[in-house]
Design a protein around this motif. Structure first.
Motif, PDB file in Angstrom:
ATOM      1  N   ASN A  50       0.821  -1.211   0.000  1.00  0.00           N
ATOM      2  CA  ASN A  50       0.000   0.000   0.000  1.00  0.00           C
ATOM      3  C   ASN A  50       0.856   1.262   0.000  1.00  0.00           C
ATOM      4  OD1 ASN A  50      -2.923  -0.892   0.192  1.00  0.00           O
ATOM      5  ND2 ASN A  50      -2.016  -2.057   1.868  1.00  0.00           N
ATOM      6  N   SER A  51       1.849   1.271  -0.852  1.00  0.00           N
ATOM      7  CA  SER A  51       2.702   2.450  -1.007  1.00  0.00           C
ATOM      8  C   SER A  51       3.231   2.486  -2.437  1.00  0.00           C
ATOM      9  CB  SER A  51       3.873   2.401  -0.023  1.00  0.00           C
ATOM     10  OG  SER A  51       4.874   1.502  -0.474  1.00  0.00           O
ATOM     11  N   PRO A  52       3.648   3.668  -2.895  1.00  0.00           N
ATOM     12  CA  PRO A  52       4.243   3.751  -4.233  1.00  0.00           C
ATOM     13  C   PRO A  52       5.548   2.971  -4.349  1.00  0.00           C
ATOM     14  CG  PRO A  52       3.485   5.912  -3.521  1.00  0.00           C
ATOM     15  CD  PRO A  52       3.400   5.006  -2.326  1.00  0.00           C
ATOM     16  N   LEU A  53       6.119   2.524  -3.208  1.00  0.00           N
ATOM     17  CA  LEU A  53       7.331   1.715  -3.262  1.00  0.00           C
ATOM     18  C   LEU A  53       7.100   0.379  -3.942  1.00  0.00           C
ATOM     19  CD1 LEU A  53       8.910   2.339   0.264  1.00  0.00           C
ATOM     20  CD2 LEU A  53       9.673   3.230  -1.946  1.00  0.00           C
ATOM     21  N   ARG A  54       5.860   0.070  -4.194  1.00  0.00           N
ATOM     22  CA  ARG A  54       5.559  -1.148  -4.947  1.00  0.00           C
ATOM     23  C   ARG A  54       6.246  -1.156  -6.309  1.00  0.00           C
ATOM     24  NH1 ARG A  54       2.205  -3.221  -8.509  1.00  0.00           N
ATOM     25  NH2 ARG A  54       1.712  -5.438  -8.218  1.00  0.00           N
ATOM     26  N   VAL A  55       6.684   0.012  -6.763  1.00  0.00           N
ATOM     27  CA  VAL A  55       7.369   0.114  -8.050  1.00  0.00           C
ATOM     28  C   VAL A  55       8.638  -0.739  -8.085  1.00  0.00           C
ATOM     29  CG1 VAL A  55       8.765   2.137  -7.430  1.00  0.00           C
ATOM     30  CG2 VAL A  55       8.123   1.758  -9.811  1.00  0.00           C
ATOM     31  N   ILE A  56       9.240  -1.013  -6.919  1.00  0.00           N
ATOM     32  CA  ILE A  56      10.509  -1.741  -6.907  1.00  0.00           C
ATOM     33  C   ILE A  56      10.330  -3.215  -7.254  1.00  0.00           C
ATOM     34  CG2 ILE A  56      11.516  -0.165  -5.214  1.00  0.00           C
ATOM     35  CD1 ILE A  56      11.126  -2.327  -3.107  1.00  0.00           C
ATOM     36  N   TYR A  57       9.090  -3.717  -7.281  1.00  0.00           N
ATOM     37  CA  TYR A  57       8.903  -5.120  -7.666  1.00  0.00           C
ATOM     38  C   TYR A  57       7.750  -5.302  -8.656  1.00  0.00           C
ATOM     39  CZ  TYR A  57       5.011  -5.400  -4.304  1.00  0.00           C
ATOM     40  OH  TYR A  57       3.831  -5.204  -3.628  1.00  0.00           O
ATOM     41  N   ASN A  58       7.343  -4.234  -9.305  1.00  0.00           N
ATOM     42  CA  ASN A  58       6.278  -4.340 -10.296  1.00  0.00           C
ATOM     43  C   ASN A  58       6.869  -4.742 -11.650  1.00  0.00           C
ATOM     44  OD1 ASN A  58       4.023  -4.211 -11.877  1.00  0.00           O
ATOM     45  ND2 ASN A  58       3.512  -2.085 -11.410  1.00  0.00           N
ATOM     46  N   GLY A  59       6.812  -6.034 -11.955  1.00  0.00           N
ATOM     47  CA  GLY A  59       7.401  -6.534 -13.193  1.00  0.00           C
ATOM     48  C   GLY A  59       6.749  -5.979 -14.441  1.00  0.00           C
ATOM     49  N   THR A  60       5.440  -5.699 -14.365  1.00  0.00           N
ATOM     50  CA  THR A  60       4.743  -5.128 -15.517  1.00  0.00           C
ATOM     51  C   THR A  60       5.345  -3.779 -15.913  1.00  0.00           C
ATOM     52  OG1 THR A  60       2.689  -6.225 -14.879  1.00  0.00           O
ATOM     53  CG2 THR A  60       2.508  -4.368 -16.393  1.00  0.00           C
ATOM     54  N   PHE A  61       5.667  -2.982 -14.914  1.00  0.00           N
ATOM     55  CA  PHE A  61       6.285  -1.681 -15.178  1.00  0.00           C
ATOM     56  C   PHE A  61       7.648  -1.853 -15.831  1.00  0.00           C
ATOM     57  CE2 PHE A  61       8.828   1.974 -13.414  1.00  0.00           C
ATOM     58  CZ  PHE A  61       8.297   2.928 -14.265  1.00  0.00           C
ATOM     59  N   SER A  62       8.438  -2.797 -15.322  1.00  0.00           N
ATOM     60  CA  SER A  62       9.769  -3.019 -15.896  1.00  0.00           C
ATOM     61  C   SER A  62       9.691  -3.478 -17.340  1.00  0.00           C
ATOM     62  CB  SER A  62      10.537  -4.045 -15.055  1.00  0.00           C
ATOM     63  OG  SER A  62      10.851  -3.514 -13.794  1.00  0.00           O
ATOM     64  N   VAL A  63       8.740  -4.349 -17.641  1.00  0.00           N
ATOM     65  CA  VAL A  63       8.561  -4.797 -19.024  1.00  0.00           C
ATOM     66  C   VAL A  63       8.238  -3.602 -19.917  1.00  0.00           C
ATOM     67  CG1 VAL A  63       7.044  -6.136 -20.548  1.00  0.00           C
ATOM     68  CG2 VAL A  63       7.919  -7.163 -18.436  1.00  0.00           C
ATOM     69  N   SER A  64       7.388  -2.710 -19.433  1.00  0.00           N
ATOM     70  CA  SER A  64       7.054  -1.512 -20.211  1.00  0.00           C
ATOM     71  C   SER A  64       8.284  -0.640 -20.433  1.00  0.00           C
ATOM     72  CB  SER A  64       5.964  -0.714 -19.480  1.00  0.00           C
ATOM     73  OG  SER A  64       4.789  -1.481 -19.313  1.00  0.00           O
ATOM     74  N   VAL A  65       9.114  -0.509 -19.404  1.00  0.00           N
ATOM     75  CA  VAL A  65      10.346   0.268 -19.531  1.00  0.00           C
ATOM     76  C   VAL A  65      11.256  -0.346 -20.600  1.00  0.00           C
ATOM     77  CG1 VAL A  65      12.485   0.910 -18.335  1.00  0.00           C
ATOM     78  CG2 VAL A  65      10.275   1.220 -17.202  1.00  0.00           C
ATOM     79  N   PHE A  66      11.360  -1.678 -20.603  1.00  0.00           N
ATOM     80  CA  PHE A  66      12.173  -2.349 -21.625  1.00  0.00           C
ATOM     81  C   PHE A  66      11.703  -1.995 -23.028  1.00  0.00           C
ATOM     82  CE2 PHE A  66      13.086  -5.883 -18.387  1.00  0.00           C
ATOM     83  CZ  PHE A  66      14.335  -5.380 -18.102  1.00  0.00           C
ATOM     84  N   PHE A  67      10.396  -1.995 -23.241  1.00  0.00           N
ATOM     85  CA  PHE A  67       9.868  -1.731 -24.584  1.00  0.00           C
ATOM     86  C   PHE A  67      10.112  -0.279 -25.003  1.00  0.00           C
ATOM     87  CE2 PHE A  67       6.568  -5.299 -23.814  1.00  0.00           C
ATOM     88  CZ  PHE A  67       7.501  -6.245 -24.202  1.00  0.00           C
ATOM     89  N   VAL A  68       9.958   0.652 -24.068  1.00  0.00           N
ATOM     90  CA  VAL A  68      10.238   2.052 -24.395  1.00  0.00           C
ATOM     91  C   VAL A  68      11.713   2.229 -24.747  1.00  0.00           C
ATOM     92  CG1 VAL A  68      10.263   4.421 -23.504  1.00  0.00           C
ATOM     93  CG2 VAL A  68       8.350   2.918 -22.955  1.00  0.00           C
ATOM     94  N   MET A  69      12.590   1.622 -23.948  1.00  0.00           N
ATOM     95  CA  MET A  69      14.022   1.733 -24.232  1.00  0.00           C
ATOM     96  C   MET A  69      14.383   1.091 -25.571  1.00  0.00           C
ATOM     97  SD  MET A  69      16.077   1.364 -20.619  1.00  0.00           S
ATOM     98  CE  MET A  69      15.411  -0.242 -20.168  1.00  0.00           C
ATOM     99  N   SER A  70      13.758  -0.038 -25.887  1.00  0.00           N
ATOM    100  CA  SER A  70      14.023  -0.668 -27.179  1.00  0.00           C
ATOM    101  C   SER A  70      13.645   0.266 -28.318  1.00  0.00           C
ATOM    102  CB  SER A  70      13.243  -1.983 -27.307  1.00  0.00           C
ATOM    103  OG  SER A  70      13.763  -2.977 -26.451  1.00  0.00           O
ATOM    104  N   GLY A  71      12.477   0.894 -28.217  1.00  0.00           N
ATOM    105  CA  GLY A  71      12.049   1.820 -29.254  1.00  0.00           C
ATOM    106  C   GLY A  71      13.040   2.961 -29.448  1.00  0.00           C
ATOM    107  N   TYR A  72      13.612   3.440 -28.349  1.00  0.00           N
ATOM    108  CA  TYR A  72      14.570   4.547 -28.430  1.00  0.00           C
ATOM    109  C   TYR A  72      15.904   4.086 -29.006  1.00  0.00           C
ATOM    110  CZ  TYR A  72      17.520   8.450 -27.004  1.00  0.00           C
ATOM    111  OH  TYR A  72      18.400   9.501 -27.006  1.00  0.00           O
ATOM    112  N   VAL A  73      16.449   3.004 -28.461  1.00  0.00           N
ATOM    113  CA  VAL A  73      17.797   2.562 -28.840  1.00  0.00           C
ATOM    114  C   VAL A  73      17.839   2.058 -30.282  1.00  0.00           C
ATOM    115  CG1 VAL A  73      19.583   0.841 -28.367  1.00  0.00           C
ATOM    116  CG2 VAL A  73      18.474   2.051 -26.475  1.00  0.00           C
ATOM    117  N   LEU A  74      16.820   1.309 -30.680  1.00  0.00           N
ATOM    118  CA  LEU A  74      16.831   0.698 -32.013  1.00  0.00           C
ATOM    119  C   LEU A  74      16.689   1.717 -33.136  1.00  0.00           C
ATOM    120  CD1 LEU A  74      14.624  -2.450 -31.321  1.00  0.00           C
ATOM    121  CD2 LEU A  74      17.094  -2.402 -31.673  1.00  0.00           C
TER     122      LEU A  74
END
Length: 402
Positions: A50-74
């Motif tokens: 019950n805190s925004p610290l949940r971000v440290i283990y939210n795998g869905t968020f990390s997957v989204s970050v991977f896709f954004v980074m791929s779009g930028y780097v590629l």
């Protein structure tokens, strides 16, 4: 690391840790993922959930970050000089870059299944996250075809359950290259990307979100640099991290659930559990592209090292969680309380993942990178060489005046 944005490498490393922690928590502390009180093991879980610290283990968020980074780097080279050839080269290289490590990880899973090294069925964890994996009769041919093409094209993840994302990574990359080749050099192509993203959401509200992240990451090349905008930088970071912790049962996000219900009732039905964290991934990546204290921290040597091993960690941690993690949990003394055994098992997963990923990156991933680079070089050289059927261009000296 030549030619790479170090802050992105560091963020990739942290995101990989988040994915590992996500699956470990899902296995040993399912309340942190599902929010069901009956599954809570300790009071600390409620504080974290019950805190925004949940971000440290939210795998869905990390997957989204991977896709954004791929779009930028590629698309870095294309947005630098508008070179369509760079898109063709990247398209040809993508399968060669991804397939061999995926194939090796699947064959590793197959071998471990044949040796009966996944003990989940013999533990009290069989009713949870890992309860339905690796329970079928393994087939070498099925594993081979999964590794060769079915994981990349169809999303088959029977032999390595993390591979549900690799299809999106592969097809999303090709979709991005095709879009930029067709429309990328037109004025207003950014608005075309917005229209394409909305169309993707309408076609498939789940995959469409992820595919749209590739377009969003690519067009970060045209967003303003936040280096001289400290307020905008802080807002981008805070909004990104806050949205990254979203869960529909978590206290700080209940107002967002109400917004989603209101929009659903108005006819805008979307996959909000995916959309909210995905919306957070874009400003987070945007914020670290500029030179600032956060990007410099992410560029530190340990985090860049993690980023360099991130693909290997992604492919291996699920295998090690289902084997090493469960074995450690099973065979620790019964005198150790559940939470202690679960914590030690999680630690074992991280340690063995780091060690195995170091070897995997050196002997599997790095040769694959070199192979794809050679393929790209051969393609460039072939395109630079005139075709035999093309007439030679003869330069004539100007005629002398009388």
């Amino acid at each position: 690391m030549a030619g790479k944005t170090l802050s992105l490498e560091g963020l990739r490393g942290l995101a990989s840790l988040t994915v590992i922690l996500s699956h470990c928590f899902f296995t040993f502390f399912p309340y942190l993922q599902l929010g069901e009180l009956a599954q809570r093991k300790g009071a600390w879980e409620s504080l974290l959930f019950n805190s925004p610290l949940r971000v440290i283990y939210n795998g869905t968020f990390s997957v989204s970050v991977f896709f954004v980074m791929s779009g930028y780097v590629l698309t870095r080279k294309f947005f630098k000089d508008g070179d369509i050839v760079s898109l063709q080269e990247a398209s040809v290289k993508r399968y060669v870059r991804l397939m061999p490590p995926v194939l090796v990880s699947i064959l590793l899973c197959y071998g471990m299944m044949k040796l009966d090294l996944f003990p989940v069925a013999r533990s009290d964890l069989r009713e949870g996250f890992l309860g339905n994996v690796y329970l079928f009769q393994p087939s070498f041919l099925e594993a081979w075809w999964d590794g060769l093409y079915r994981s990349l094209l169809l999303g088959n993840a029977s032999y390595n359950y993390i591979l549900w994302t690799i299809r999106t990574e592969f097809l999303g990359s090709l979709m991005l290259f095709a879009f930029l080749a067709l429309f990328g050099r037109f004025r207003g192509s950014g608005w075309m990307a917005v229209v394409a993203s909305l169309a993707l959401l309408c076609i498939n509200s789940t995959d469409g979100i992820f595919y749209a992240l590739f377009l969003a990451g690519a067009y970060l090349h045209r967003w303003k640099d936040l280096r001289v905008r400290p307020v905008g930088l802080a807002l981008a970071l805070l909004v990104g991290l806050y949205l990254g912790g979203y869960h529909w049962y978590s206290g700080p996000y209940l107002w967002m659930v109400k917004v989603a219900h209101t929009l659903d009732a108005a006819g805008l039905k979307l996959e909000w559990p995916l959309l909210y964290p995905s919306l957070g991934a874009v400003p987070l990546v945007w914020a670290i592209l500029s030179d600032n204290p956060v990007s410099r921290l992410l560029s530190s040597r340990p985090l860049v090292w993690l980023g360099d091993k991130s693909f290997s960690m992604y492919l291996l941690h699920s295998v090690l969680l289902s084997s090493v993690g469960v074995y450690v949990y099973l065979y620790l003394p019964a005198s150790i309380a559940y939470q202690g055994r679960a914590a030690l098992a999680t630690l074992a997963v991280f340690v063995t993942t780091f060690g195995a990923s170091t070897l995997f990156a050196r002997f599997v991933d790095a040769p694959t990178v070199r192979l794809s680079a050679r393929l790209g070089k051969a393609l460039r050289e072939r395109q630079a060489t005139p075709h035999p059927s093309e007439p030679a261009v003869i330069e004539h000296a100007p005629a002398r005046s009388a």
